[in-house]
Scaffold this motif. Structure first.
Motif, PDB file in Angstrom:
ATOM      1  N   THR A 100       0.913  -1.057  -0.026  1.00 40.93           N
ATOM      2  CA  THR A 100      -0.101  -0.391  -0.002  1.00 40.93           C
ATOM      3  C   THR A 100       1.115   0.760  -0.258  1.00 40.93           C
ATOM      4  OG1 THR A 100      -1.748   0.972   1.335  1.00 40.93           O
ATOM      5  CG2 THR A 100      -0.264   0.117   1.944  1.00 40.93           C
ATOM      6  N   THR A 101       0.493   2.419  -0.463  1.00 40.86           N
ATOM      7  CA  THR A 101       1.082   3.756  -0.745  1.00 40.86           C
ATOM      8  C   THR A 101       0.477   4.882   0.523  1.00 40.86           C
ATOM      9  OG1 THR A 101      -0.285   4.593  -2.073  1.00 40.86           O
ATOM     10  CG2 THR A 101       1.966   3.546  -2.895  1.00 40.86           C
ATOM     11  N   SER A 102       0.005   4.394   1.132  1.00 41.01           N
ATOM     12  CA  SER A 102      -1.083   4.866   2.619  1.00 41.01           C
ATOM     13  C   SER A 102      -0.364   4.757   3.561  1.00 41.01           C
ATOM     14  CB  SER A 102      -1.787   4.042   3.272  1.00 41.01           C
ATOM     15  OG  SER A 102      -1.899   4.463   4.260  1.00 41.01           O
ATOM     16  N   SER A 103       0.303   6.692   3.657  1.00 45.06           N
ATOM     17  CA  SER A 103       0.833   6.821   4.699  1.00 45.06           C
ATOM     18  C   SER A 103       0.703   6.338   6.569  1.00 45.06           C
ATOM     19  CB  SER A 103       0.506   8.221   5.070  1.00 45.06           C
ATOM     20  OG  SER A 103      -0.710   8.973   6.063  1.00 45.06           O
ATOM     21  N   LYS A 104      -0.552   5.285   6.645  1.00 44.20           N
ATOM     22  CA  LYS A 104       0.097   4.734   7.500  1.00 44.20           C
ATOM     23  C   LYS A 104       0.778   4.095   7.972  1.00 44.20           C
ATOM     24  CE  LYS A 104      -4.961   6.326   7.964  1.00 44.20           C
ATOM     25  NZ  LYS A 104      -6.427   5.136   7.867  1.00 44.20           N
ATOM     26  N   ALA A 105       0.878   3.144   6.872  1.00 45.19           N
ATOM     27  CA  ALA A 105       1.522   2.110   6.899  1.00 45.19           C
ATOM     28  C   ALA A 105       2.647   2.231   7.181  1.00 45.19           C
ATOM     29  CB  ALA A 105       1.335   1.509   5.313  1.00 45.19           C
ATOM     30  N   TYR A 106       3.729   4.548   6.890  1.00 39.85           N
ATOM     31  CA  TYR A 106       4.750   4.333   7.126  1.00 39.85           C
ATOM     32  C   TYR A 106       4.647   4.953   8.765  1.00 39.85           C
ATOM     33  CZ  TYR A 106       5.531   2.999   2.455  1.00 39.85           C
ATOM     34  OH  TYR A 106       5.976   2.502   1.254  1.00 39.85           O
ATOM     35  N   THR A 107       3.273   5.330   9.206  1.00 37.91           N
ATOM     36  CA  THR A 107       3.305   6.205  11.141  1.00 37.91           C
ATOM     37  C   THR A 107       4.008   4.615  11.655  1.00 37.91           C
ATOM     38  OG1 THR A 107       1.819   6.955  10.040  1.00 37.91           O
ATOM     39  CG2 THR A 107       2.023   6.401  12.216  1.00 37.91           C
ATOM     40  N   ASN A 108       5.224   5.067  12.880  1.00 38.11           N
ATOM     41  CA  ASN A 108       5.263   4.308  13.716  1.00 38.11           C
ATOM     42  C   ASN A 108       4.999   4.423  15.211  1.00 38.11           C
ATOM     43  OD1 ASN A 108       7.580   6.228  13.797  1.00 38.11           O
ATOM     44  ND2 ASN A 108       8.484   4.646  14.063  1.00 38.11           N
ATOM     45  N   GLN A 109       4.114   5.980  15.027  1.00 41.21           N
ATOM     46  CA  GLN A 109       3.556   6.451  16.539  1.00 41.21           C
ATOM     47  C   GLN A 109       2.875   6.903  16.586  1.00 41.21           C
ATOM     48  OE1 GLN A 109       6.619   9.793  17.006  1.00 41.21           O
ATOM     49  NE2 GLN A 109       6.534   9.900  15.492  1.00 41.21           N
ATOM     50  N   LEU A 110       2.500   7.048  18.062  1.00 43.52           N
ATOM     51  CA  LEU A 110       1.050   7.805  18.313  1.00 43.52           C
ATOM     52  C   LEU A 110       2.019   9.213  19.092  1.00 43.52           C
ATOM     53  CD1 LEU A 110      -2.267   8.612  18.864  1.00 43.52           C
ATOM     54  CD2 LEU A 110      -1.448   7.426  20.991  1.00 43.52           C
ATOM     55  N   LEU A 111       1.117  10.380  18.280  1.00 37.30           N
ATOM     56  CA  LEU A 111       1.788  11.245  19.393  1.00 37.30           C
ATOM     57  C   LEU A 111       0.183  12.182  19.548  1.00 37.30           C
ATOM     58  CD1 LEU A 111       5.003  12.466  17.059  1.00 37.30           C
ATOM     59  CD2 LEU A 111       4.343  12.587  19.226  1.00 37.30           C
ATOM     60  N   GLU A 112      -0.116  12.563  20.245  1.00 38.22           N
ATOM     61  CA  GLU A 112      -1.150  13.113  20.767  1.00 38.22           C
ATOM     62  C   GLU A 112      -0.392  14.378  22.227  1.00 38.22           C
ATOM     63  OE1 GLU A 112      -3.642  13.549  20.017  1.00 38.22           O
ATOM     64  OE2 GLU A 112      -4.206  11.381  19.384  1.00 38.22           O
TER      65      GLU A 112
END
Length: 224
Positions: A100-112
């Motif tokens: 997939t090219t979704s940015s979600k597959a390149y996210t490795n953290q939760l930032l709040e």
């Protein structure tokens, strides 16, 4: 198709092989833990305890990046419950199976605003297939690895599966390989390269069929 069930089966039956791949650790004492985390139950895909290091490894297998709640929030929830229950170091890895090219597959953290939580991400389409081809337990993952000639890679995987001598291992690894290959390859090509009757004999394939049948009955009752 419940592709995560295939990965769970491999994680439960070949944990040391997945630890070697995902964490580059050789282990002798290892336990597969129950994956339900209490309170309002949520289920992790795979929980493994390295007994000598007293460390928990959590693996989540994702076919698609979409998730409710979001995957970063889920990983934080898993971490909190595991920390409460076992109070030991926890390493989390998310493995994306399908390209997939979704940015979600390149996210490795939760930032709040006041919270940050990190985990590792592995994208199967970026992985070197040689590490999987060299290990029968990891052959199903080889079908999803990087290759400039995917059909040639599938032929190599089929040949490696055919060399597995132990009958039960051959049956189940072959079935898992064919099922995961379905995320990437046309079914006709898979059928050409793998013996189709093996699927019917596989324990993991039968479990998936039974689970699907139960879910179908449940949905039918709800509609009724």
């Amino acid at each position: 198709m419940a592709y995560d069930n295939i990965c769970k089966y491999l994680a439960e039956n070949y944990p040391a092989d997945l630890v070697r791949w995902l964490h580059d650790i050789e282990v002798t004492e290892i336990s597969v833990l129950k994956t339900e985390l209490n309170t309002e139950p949520i289920h992790a895909d795979s929980l493994t305890l390295l007994q000598t290091a007293n460390q928990i490894l959590q693996w989540e297998f994702q076919t698609l990046p979409a998730s409710k709640p979001s995957l970063p929030l889920r990983m934080l929830k898993y971490w909190v419950r595991l920390k409460e229950k076992y109070n030991c170091p926890i390493e989390q890895v998310v493995i994306f199976l399908k390209f997939t090219t979704s940015s979600k597959a390149y996210t490795n953290q939760l930032l709040e605003s006041n919270t940050s939580h990190r985990y590792r991400v592995i994208r199967m389409w970026e992985q070197d297939p040689e590490q999987f081809l060299a290990n029968p337990a990891l052959l199903p993952f080889a079908t999803l690895a990087f290759s400039e000639s995917p059909n040639r890679l599938l032929e190599q995987v089929a040949a490696a599966v055919d060399r597995i001598e132990e009958p039960l291992a051959f049956t189940n690894i072959s079935a898992c390989t064919q099922l995961l290959a379905g995320l990437r390859f046309d079914q006709r090509l898979i059928t050409e390269l793998f013996p189709e009757d093996v699927m019917q004999e596989s324990v993991i394939y039968q479990k998936i069929i039974q689970k699907g049948h139960k879910l179908g009955l449940l949905e039918g009752k709800r509609e009724g």
